[in-house]
Design a protein around this motif. Structure first.
Motif, PDB file in Angstrom:
ATOM      1  N   PHE A   2       0.839  -1.207   0.000  1.00 47.06           N
ATOM      2  CA  PHE A   2       0.000   0.000   0.000  1.00 47.06           C
ATOM      3  C   PHE A   2       0.867   1.247   0.000  1.00 47.06           C
ATOM      4  N   ARG A   3       0.570   2.175  -0.912  1.00 49.03           N
ATOM      5  CA  ARG A   3       1.300   3.435  -0.981  1.00 49.03           C
ATOM      6  C   ARG A   3       0.301   4.583  -1.023  1.00 49.03           C
ATOM      7  N   ILE A   4       0.593   5.617  -0.286  1.00 49.71           N
ATOM      8  CA  ILE A   4      -0.304   6.771  -0.242  1.00 49.71           C
ATOM      9  C   ILE A   4      -0.079   7.638  -1.469  1.00 49.71           C
ATOM     10  N   ASP A   5      -1.145   7.970  -2.157  1.00 54.02           N
ATOM     11  CA  ASP A   5      -1.067   8.921  -3.266  1.00 54.02           C
ATOM     12  C   ASP A   5      -1.237  10.316  -2.663  1.00 54.02           C
ATOM     13  N   TRP A   6      -0.121  10.938  -2.314  1.00 53.19           N
ATOM     14  CA  TRP A   6      -0.166  12.233  -1.629  1.00 53.19           C
ATOM     15  C   TRP A   6      -0.786  13.310  -2.507  1.00 53.19           C
ATOM     16  N   ASN A   7      -0.637  13.183  -3.841  1.00 48.65           N
ATOM     17  CA  ASN A   7      -1.181  14.182  -4.750  1.00 48.65           C
ATOM     18  C   ASN A   7      -2.710  14.203  -4.711  1.00 48.65           C
ATOM     19  N   CYS A  11      -5.399  16.910  -3.112  1.00 48.44           N
ATOM     20  CA  CYS A  11      -6.419  17.521  -3.976  1.00 48.44           C
ATOM     21  C   CYS A  11      -7.823  17.233  -3.469  1.00 48.44           C
ATOM     22  N   SER A  12      -8.028  16.052  -2.896  1.00 47.70           N
ATOM     23  CA  SER A  12      -9.360  15.723  -2.374  1.00 47.70           C
ATOM     24  C   SER A  12      -9.732  16.622  -1.202  1.00 47.70           C
ATOM     25  N   ARG A  13      -8.699  17.132  -0.493  1.00 50.66           N
ATOM     26  CA  ARG A  13      -8.943  17.995   0.664  1.00 50.66           C
ATOM     27  C   ARG A  13      -8.956  19.472   0.291  1.00 50.66           C
ATOM     28  N   LYS A  14      -8.058  19.861  -0.596  1.00 55.28           N
ATOM     29  CA  LYS A  14      -7.887  21.287  -0.887  1.00 55.28           C
ATOM     30  C   LYS A  14      -8.363  21.700  -2.271  1.00 55.28           C
ATOM     31  N   GLY A  15      -8.660  20.731  -3.118  1.00 54.05           N
ATOM     32  CA  GLY A  15      -9.082  21.054  -4.472  1.00 54.05           C
ATOM     33  C   GLY A  15      -7.912  21.067  -5.443  1.00 54.05           C
TER      34      GLY A  15
END
Length: 262
Positions: A2-7, A11-15
């Motif tokens: 499992f790897r976090i898609d930080w991008n 974007c889901s939080r800030k747009g």
């Protein structure tokens, strides 16, 4: 694994953040007409977003949008910022307590002695010499400190707390000067933390020491401080190349890597 898609997480939080470059070829690759309106590719995650772009101009003036590793690093820095802020606030409370105690030592001493006598029958029943116990001796030693000494201690604690709070603000904003300050200030207190462990070992003290050592090493290496790993030149080049890479990915010159998690 499992790897976090930080991008996409950001974007889901800030747009999304979109930009319309003046260069026709690049502008065409970043833009997509749809049945419900025009869409522009996000400079952070690479997905298309409906609506007008957030900015426009030459490609070299496009905003430097943190992405991938930079977003992960910012998350870690903000975790450290919260820890520094909480520690600073706690130290302020302790400093206030020392100042308050310095102005009422005699009264506190009387209250302590009066209440101590209440517990004597119980401790004598269990054959415990309360009068000469280490805890009581330590507390009584503080009653002998001079008023001026306690004021100096309170002032030093306030200064330390302010350093922690300044660190917290700078780290939260991702400022490079705060990274230097954090490394220098934290490293300066490491010998004291080691000495405290030789006096009394606790899980909290061990955890704090390990966290501070890890923070110093991580900031030194990942942020290339004091000339390490190429220093500030290499650090800025890394950030700039990451930004250019994002533009290339958004333009389709590096297929299959748009929005890749780092």
């Amino acid at each position: 694994m499992f790897r976090i898609d930080w991008n996409r997480r950001t974007c889901s939080r800030k747009g999304h953040i979109t930009y319309a470059p003046d260069e026709p070829a690049l502008r065409e690759r970043l833009h997509a007409p749809t049945a419900v309106g025009e869409a522009w590719r996000c400079l952070r995650c690479g997905d298309f977003s409906l609506g007008e772009p957030h900015g426009s101009g030459p490609a070299e003036d496009a905003p430097l949008v943190p992405r991938g590793k930079a977003l992960r690093d910012l998350f870690i820095l903000r975790f450290l910022a919260v820890e520094r802020l909480l520690r600073g606030l706690l130290i302020i409370v302790v400093a206030w307590g020392v100042w308050k105690f310095s102005n009422s030592q005699d009264a506190v001493r009387r209250i302590f002695d009066e209440n101590l006598s209440v517990f004597k029958p119980v401790t004598e029943h269990f054959h415990w010499d309360l009068e000469h116990s280490p805890i009581v001796d330590t507390i009584r030693k503080t009653f002998d400190y001079k008023h001026s000494t306690l004021l100096i201690v309170a002032g030093a604690l306030i200064a330390y707390a302010l350093i922690e709070i300044v660190e917290a603000v700078g780290l939260w904003l991702g400022r490079r000067w705060a990274e230097y300050l954090t490394v220098v200030a934290t490293a300066a207190f490491l010998p004291l933390e080691v000495y405290e462990l030789t006096e009394h070992v606790s899980v909290l003290k061990i955890g704090t020491l390990l966290l501070n050592i890890a923070a110093v090493l991580w900031i030194l290496l990942s942020k290339r401080l004091f000339g390490l790993r190429g220093g500030v030149v290499a650090f800025e080049a890394e950030r700039h190349s990451a930004s250019l890479l994002e533009v290339e990915q958004a333009a389709g010159t590096a297929p299959g890597r748009v929005g890749e998690a780092v």
